[in-house]
Scaffold this active site. Structure first.
Site, PDB file in Angstrom:
ATOM      1  N   HIS A  27      -4.692  -5.418  -1.929  1.00 51.36           N
ATOM      2  CA  HIS A  27      -5.671  -5.198  -0.867  1.00 51.36           C
ATOM      3  C   HIS A  27      -6.849  -6.167  -0.968  1.00 51.36           C
ATOM      4  CE1 HIS A  27      -3.526  -1.323  -0.957  1.00 51.36           C
ATOM      5  NE2 HIS A  27      -3.956  -1.121   0.274  1.00 51.36           N
ATOM      6  N   SER A  36       0.839  -1.194   0.000  1.00 50.28           N
ATOM      7  CA  SER A  36       0.000   0.000   0.000  1.00 50.28           C
ATOM      8  C   SER A  36       0.881   1.254   0.000  1.00 50.28           C
ATOM      9  CB  SER A  36      -0.961  -0.036   1.201  1.00 50.28           C
ATOM     10  OG  SER A  36      -1.999   0.902   1.047  1.00 50.28           O
ATOM     11  N   GLU A  68      -1.647  -2.384  -8.439  1.00 50.25           N
ATOM     12  CA  GLU A  68      -2.929  -2.635  -7.770  1.00 50.25           C
ATOM     13  C   GLU A  68      -3.316  -1.358  -7.055  1.00 50.25           C
ATOM     14  OE1 GLU A  68      -3.677  -3.424  -3.984  1.00 50.25           O
ATOM     15  OE2 GLU A  68      -2.022  -2.004  -3.859  1.00 50.25           O
TER      16      GLU A  68
END
Length: 314
Positions: free
Chosen positions: A280, A116, A214
């Site tokens: 995620h 992330s 992503e």
């Protein structure tokens, strides 16, 4: 070429646990993640940033100086065999702004794990130190704090302890957008952070790379803008060898996102694999950043051409 590989971990190793971004939302989750680390023989040491609940801003784990000092100490002190990020969120870019990379011995790589917002840090490690790192689960986040039987945790530990046994990642649930085979250096992470690094001294161009992307929790039009920025940044994307697309959860209608990704990446003339379980809100495989690999979009595999981590130190 593969970047400099950190040694694999072994039972008894001391590892640092810290935040480079936002505060840990639930300290009980952090404690549970620490128990999971201890259950496999690691000795976690929690740094102050992982305990700060937002003393500067509620979205930052302490002030920028604290986070940069914690990260620097974890990367320089030989007592720590690895660095585990507790969570992501926001703030790694601010942390990177204060890092003095000259204080860190580039010839002594350590395992660094996170994803992330931590994408910015992993990319910086590649640029500034030439280190391989791991886009993988974080101590206080899902797939880790629930315990050592979690898929995400087990996949990470398999790679950390026995890297010689992890020769490829397989994605049976993925979809081939553009068929073909490509070889290159594994790069990428969360798309928003890759784009945010453009124009800084910690962006790593994707030429001759297998680029992974992503993201999470973006409106469809914002996700389109981020992907289009990556597409238009020719100095970054020119010469990319292949593309792997992971989860894009909470980004609106999945069919819309799939159509947009296919439209934005399908005409680049390189193999593209969509829907892999990295990122995620999925049972997450760990993706190494900085190793040579072969993407087979038809057979939905990513094969490592070099061992991801070096053998553990005696």
């Amino acid at each position: 070429m593969t970047l400099l590989r950190p040694p694999a971990l072994k039972p008894g190793d001391t590892v640092a646990v810290l935040c480079a971004s936002s505060p840990v939302e639930n300290q009980e989750h952090l404690e549970s993640g620490l128990r999971a680390l201890r259950s496999v023989g690691l000795q976690p040491e929690v740094f102050a940033s992982a305990r700060d609940t937002g003393s500067m801003y509620d979205y930052l784990a302490g002030d920028d100086t604290r986070r940069a000092e914690d990260l620097t100490r974890a990367l320089t002190d030989p007592r720590y065999a690895g660095v585990f990020l507790a969570c992501g969120g926001y703030g790694s870019q601010r942390t990177l702004e204060l890092m003095d990379w000259n204080t860190i011995d580039a010839a002594a790589p350590k395992v660094v794990v996170g994803y992330s917002d931590v994408t910015a840090l992993l990319e910086a490690l590649a640029v500034k130190l030439g280190w391989v790192s791991l886009f993988g689960p974080m101590v206080a986040c899902g797939g880790f704090w629930e315990g050592p039987e979690e898929y995400d945790f087990k996949e990470l530990m398999k790679l950390l302890y026995t890297p010689a046994d992890v020769k490829e990642l397989t994605f049976p649930g993925a979809r081939t957008l553009v068929p073909g085979v490509a070889e290159g250096l594994t790069l990428g992470g969360t798309a928003t952070l890759i784009a945010a690094n453009f124009g800084t001294d910690t962006t790593y161009p994707a030429r001759d790379a297998i680029l992974f992307l992503e993201d999470v929790d973006e409106f469809p039009f914002r996700m389109d803008r981020i992907i289009t920025q990556i597409r238009r940044s020719r100095s970054y994307l020119d010469g990319v060898a292949g593309i792997v697309l992971g989860t894009f959860t909470e980004c609106g209608d999945p069919e819309h996102i799939d159509r947009m990704l296919a439209e934005r990446f399908g005409d680049l003339g390189v193999p593209v694999l969509m829907g892999v379980n990295i990122g995620h809100n999925t049972q997450m495989q760990t993706y190494p950043v900085g190793v040579r690999a072969r993407l087979d979009a038809d057979n939905k595999t990513l094969t490592f051409l070099d061992q991801v981590l070096a053998d553990p130190q005696a």
